[in-house]
Design a protein around this motif. Structure first.
Motif, PDB file in Angstrom:
ATOM      1  N   LEU A 159       0.923   4.171  -2.948  1.00  0.00           N
ATOM      2  CA  LEU A 159       0.546   5.542  -2.629  1.00  0.00           C
ATOM      3  C   LEU A 159       1.717   6.512  -2.723  1.00  0.00           C
ATOM      4  O   LEU A 159       1.512   7.711  -2.943  1.00  0.00           O
ATOM      5  N   ASP A 160       2.938   6.019  -2.546  1.00  0.00           N
ATOM      6  CA  ASP A 160       4.103   6.903  -2.498  1.00  0.00           C
ATOM      7  C   ASP A 160       5.126   6.519  -3.571  1.00  0.00           C
ATOM      8  O   ASP A 160       6.320   6.684  -3.380  1.00  0.00           O
ATOM      9  N   SER A 179       0.832  -1.210   0.000  1.00  0.00           N
ATOM     10  CA  SER A 179       0.000   0.000   0.000  1.00  0.00           C
ATOM     11  C   SER A 179       0.861   1.251   0.000  1.00  0.00           C
ATOM     12  O   SER A 179       0.594   2.223  -0.734  1.00  0.00           O
TER      13      SER A 179
END
Length: 458
Positions: free
Chosen positions: A122-123, A118
């Motif tokens: 997201l990054d 995750s």
């Protein structure tokens, strides 16, 4: 005024620009995310949280409850029962290698996988984690320092390996490998204190940013020695020792690599590090906070070790009947019981010798306990209460003495002789005990010699 401010902040601005220019390999970024979750948050962060709670005087019950939840309590329980068919018990036993702790580590690794995925999604555009890496190192530093201070101080004030009288008469072959390690370490306070001093010095060096590199290298040596002893002597702190060695290795790796390159004749540039905060003032405050936290941990661990030293360490109180006593006469209802061993009828599994089972020795060490050595040399200990005013000894199953096993009155006609009269297993028992001269044991009487004609292997 404005020019001065800009010049003052310039080095940090350069740090930010340099950080933005670096781009880590995608695999390195993923590995860092996983390591940060597992090692940083799940291991080092949890340990430091528990250590700080203890130093703040939080009740042990609350610390234990926090420990359950930081071990991912519900999920760890499910994995233990469904995968390993093991009921997870978080009761504190003194062992760091319980099933609960091992399953909790597996749970942490499993949870870290989706968290890392995750985080990566997201990054995914972030080029590096240079600044977060420095925070990660800071967390490892203080987690490692707090652990080394704790284990170091309980050696500097000899507590961890405290001397027990029963080891002098317990056969070597009856001792577990851990008992052997503890016994040989406790026989020399300077040796145990030296081990602790190495841990404390490494911890103090880790606290100061300017000496953290040297401290991490020393911590690798110290942690490796602890890990080897735990593995070689089956000490149940293997899991935590592995974690400490991992922290020290991660911290020392950059400096060790630089040292190796220097020894190989390669040029090594001055090491640069990324500032933790975006302003010079903020970094100065953070450095001061690190020193204050280090002083707090040192003070708290010293107080804890000092209390332990006087409670159950080598400075603990001694029994009023302190010593090793041979049972020279033993009678039941006036009838003498011979000093014979019948191995066809081994002692009962209840732990408490019956009246028909003659004792070989009785050992009084701590005020609240008594140890009996059977004729087969096995040892069994009981909570004991010695009343020096009434001259009575009460043996019980519990430390609160609600379940009494035996009561004896004692007389000491001579300094080296005891007479015990009482009831054991519902039968009247009388014993005469002669005190053993501790000087006959070379382990405590041999001392230190600069000059020796021949090796002393007695």
């Amino acid at each position: 005024m404005v020019t001065g401010v800009v010049a003052h902040r310039e080095p940090v601005v350069d740090d930010i620009e340099r950080e933005a220019e670096q781009r880590w390999h995608p695999a390195v970024r993923v590995l860092f995310r996983f390591g940060f979750v597992v090692v940083g948050v799940g291991m080092a962060g949890v340990w430091l949280l528990h250590a700080l709670l203890r130093t703040l005087g939080v009740p042990q019950e609350m610390v234990s409850e926090v420990a359950e939840w930081t071990a991912l309590h519900p999920l760890t329980d499910w994995i233990g029962t469904q995968i390993f068919d093991v009921r997870i018990d978080y009761t504190v036993t003194g062992s760091g290698d319980t099933a609960a702790k091992w399953v909790a580590v597996l749970t942490l690794l499993l949870v870290a996988v989706p968290v890392t995925v995750s985080w990566t999604v997201l990054d995914r555009h972030r080029p590096n984690y240079t600044r977060l890496y420095e925070w990660f190192r800071l967390l490892l530093r203080f987690s490692l320092a707090s652990a080394l201070l704790l284990y170091g101080m309980i050696k500097v004030l000899p507590t961890q390996m405290s001397f027990n009288l029963e080891r002098l008469v317990e056969p070597f072959g009856h001792m577990s490998p851990m008992a052997v390690l503890w016994a040989q370490s406790s026989l020399s306070e300077p040796y145990e204190m030296a081990l602790g001093a190495a841990e404390v010095v490494a911890a103090l060096l880790l606290i100061l940013p300017v000496t953290a590199g040297l401290g991490s290298v020393l911590a690798v040596i110290v942690a490796l020695q602890v890990l080897l002893m735990n593995l070689a002597f089956d000490v149940p702190v293997k899991l935590f020792a592995l974690q400490l060695f991992l922290y020290a290795t991660v911290l020392a790796a950059p400096d060790v690599i630089r040292v190796v390159r220097t020894l190989l004749g390669h040029a090594v540039e001055a090491r640069t590090s990324t500032s933790l905060l975006p302003t010079v003032r903020g970094n100065r405050i953070l450095s001061a906070a690190q020193v204050l936290l280090g002083v707090w941990l040192l003070g708290a661990m010293t107080v804890e070790a000092y209390d332990g030293w006087h409670t159950y360490g080598n400075a603990r109180p001694k029994s009023p009947l302190y010593g090793i006593w041979n049972v020279t006469e033993y009678s039941i209802a006036g009838e003498q019981v011979p000093a014979l061993v019948d191995f066809r009828e081994p002692p009962s599994n209840s732990g408490m010798p019956s009246a028909n089972e003659r004792f070989r020795r009785i050992i009084f060490d701590i005020p609240q306990g008594m140890t009996v050595q059977r004729l087969d040399d096995s040892l069994v200990s009981f909570p004991a209460r010695i009343d020096t005013d009434q001259h009575t000894i009460t043996l019980s199953k519990d430390t609160a003495h609600q379940w009494k096993l035996a009561t004896f009155s004692y007389a000491r006609p001579q300094s080296d002789r005891l007479i015990l009269d009482g009831v054991l297993g519902g039968r009247p028992v009388r014993m005469q005990l002669d005190q053993v001269d501790l000087g006959q044991f070379p382990a405590v009487s041999r001392g230190f010699h600069w000059v020796q004609a021949t090796p002393y292997f007695r």
